[in-house]
Design an enzyme around this catalytic site. Structure first.
Site, PDB file in Angstrom:
ATOM      1  N   GLU A  58      -2.403 -48.903 104.514  1.00  0.00           N
ATOM      2  CA  GLU A  58      -1.079 -48.548 104.003  1.00  0.00           C
ATOM      3  C   GLU A  58      -1.172 -47.412 102.985  1.00  0.00           C
ATOM      4  O   GLU A  58      -2.241 -47.098 102.470  1.00  0.00           O
ATOM      5  CB  GLU A  58      -0.405 -49.748 103.365  1.00  0.00           C
ATOM      6  CG  GLU A  58      -1.286 -50.581 102.439  1.00  0.00           C
ATOM      7  CD  GLU A  58      -1.900 -49.845 101.278  1.00  0.00           C
ATOM      8  OE1 GLU A  58      -1.182 -49.052 100.631  1.00  0.00           O
ATOM      9  OE2 GLU A  58      -3.089 -50.042 101.002  1.00  0.00           O
ATOM     10  N   GLY A  94      -7.230 -48.184  99.162  1.00  0.00           N
ATOM     11  CA  GLY A  94      -6.173 -48.434 100.131  1.00  0.00           C
ATOM     12  C   GLY A  94      -6.343 -47.544 101.345  1.00  0.00           C
ATOM     13  O   GLY A  94      -7.458 -47.170 101.713  1.00  0.00           O
ATOM     14  N   GLU A  95      -5.231 -47.236 101.997  1.00  0.00           N
ATOM     15  CA  GLU A  95      -5.140 -46.387 103.190  1.00  0.00           C
ATOM     16  C   GLU A  95      -6.031 -46.845 104.348  1.00  0.00           C
ATOM     17  O   GLU A  95      -6.322 -46.076 105.264  1.00  0.00           O
ATOM     18  CB  GLU A  95      -5.385 -44.909 102.864  1.00  0.00           C
ATOM     19  CG  GLU A  95      -6.767 -44.509 102.416  1.00  0.00           C
ATOM     20  CD  GLU A  95      -6.871 -43.070 101.905  1.00  0.00           C
ATOM     21  OE1 GLU A  95      -7.823 -42.371 102.282  1.00  0.00           O
ATOM     22  OE2 GLU A  95      -5.982 -42.642 101.127  1.00  0.00           O
ATOM     23  N   GLY A  96      -6.474 -48.092 104.319  1.00  0.00           N
ATOM     24  CA  GLY A  96      -7.301 -48.624 105.395  1.00  0.00           C
ATOM     25  C   GLY A  96      -8.774 -48.331 105.266  1.00  0.00           C
ATOM     26  O   GLY A  96      -9.560 -48.632 106.166  1.00  0.00           O
TER      27      GLY A  96
END
Length: 336
Positions: free
Chosen positions: A163, A303-305
């Site tokens: 995300e 974050g961001e996977g």
């Protein structure tokens, strides 16, 4: 068509008919692990991961023919409370960076051989401030969940989720606190650079939001406190389950995103792994509450996977050992 195409009420999530793990395939994979040229259990979590994949793919020798990584992005009305030192324009700027290939997730997906897609969810229309009312109405929540489900590639063997969204560490803390209780201070971390005063302010905001929506349980909690990217993650998780596709969740925000599913029915997350333990302090509490041991612990909090993509490499290694090693009989080695 996705499993959520005809969803009209958030209450219907609990009644979805979803496939279960194939325990016979998992047992066959366990028997294979015990016959390979190594002491039983000596590969630790690698063995567990191979057996997990076998159960969800329904075959003794699971494969990853294609890995898909999805990053959902959204903006949040709670930023009106000053919970983040960065403006919400950064969300769109980071989405552009993902699309241009310049972010950490791009490099990690390339290293782990995952196809990355980024889905921006109405960045020009943030959700509402959850201290003043529900962040989303049910229709908005369902629409975002359907966007998440539709983004899942039905040909993928495994799904990596991440995300992006300025303010979403506050949203994550609110969802975790609402789902599992405890003081807001125990769920709030620094996020994207909050100082001590900023962290204390975030805790007060979370406390206020959770108190306002204390009657909201399950998917109603998602609408009350969540964001579009959290809803999209829930939709993607459900679609993956319908397709017997294992999921690797990223860190704190991604795991907190599915807390409403866990609150609805813990079984809804049986096909989900957690890629890593985030440096955000609330994540370890969340993993313990969900009984989800992380694959890695690398002190990451991006974050961001990123942690999930890194864990994909470990999952691939687990399957290489499971499928490629010789058995004692094949190698002519005595197993005692």
């Amino acid at each position: 068509m996705t499993i959520l195409s005809d969803l009209h009420s958030l209450d219907d999530i609990a009644a979805l008919h979803l496939p279960e793990c194939d325990h016979a395939a998992a047992a066959a994979a366990k028997a294979r692990q015990d016959s390979l040229t190594k002491p039983p259990g000596s590969l630790g979590r690698l063995e567990e991961l191979a057996i997990f994949m076998a159960g969800w793919q329904g075959r003794e020798r699971p494969q990853i023919a294609r890995a898909q990584a999805l990053v959902f992005a959204g903006n949040h009305g709670i930023c009106d409370q000053g919970v983040n030192p960065f403006p919400q324009e950064v969300t769109a700027q980071m989405v552009a960076n993902f699309q241009a290939g310049g972010a950490a997730i791009n490099q990690l997906c390339r290293a782990s051989n995952a196809d990355l897609s980024v889905v921006a969810l109405e960045l020009d229309r943030p959700t509402r401030d959850f201290t003043q009312g529900p962040a989303m109405d049910p229709a908005e929540t369902i629409e975002a969940m359907q966007r998440g489900a539709a983004a899942v590639d039905p040909e993928a063997s495994v799904l990596v989720l991440g995300e992006m969204g300025i303010g979403n560490s506050t949203v994550a803390a609110a969802l975790a606190c609402a789902a599992f209780g405890g003081a807001a201070t125990g769920w709030v971390g620094r996020g994207t650079g909050s100082d001590t005063d900023g962290q204390a302010h975030k805790a007060r905001v979370v406390e206020a939001g959770v108190a306002r929506h204390q009657a909201a349980r399950g998917m109603a909690m998602l609408a009350a406190l969540g964001g579009r990217e959290q809803a999209a993650i829930c939709g993607a998780v459900l679609e993956a389950r319908a397709r017997l596709m294992p999921v690797i969740l990223d860190g704190y925000i991604c795991t907190a995103s599915v807390a409403p599913l866990f609150d609805t029915a813990p079984r809804l997350l049986d096909h989900c792994l957690v890629g890593h333990a985030s440096a955000e302090p609330g994540h370890l509490h969340l993993l313990e509450a969900m009984s989800k041991p992380p694959i890695l612990s690398m002190q990451m909090a991006l974050g961001e996977g990123s942690g999930a993509a890194l864990a994909l490499g470990v999952l691939r290694a687990a399957l290489e050992c499971h499928n490629g090693m010789a058995t004692f009989a094949e190698a002519g080695v005595s197993d005692g």
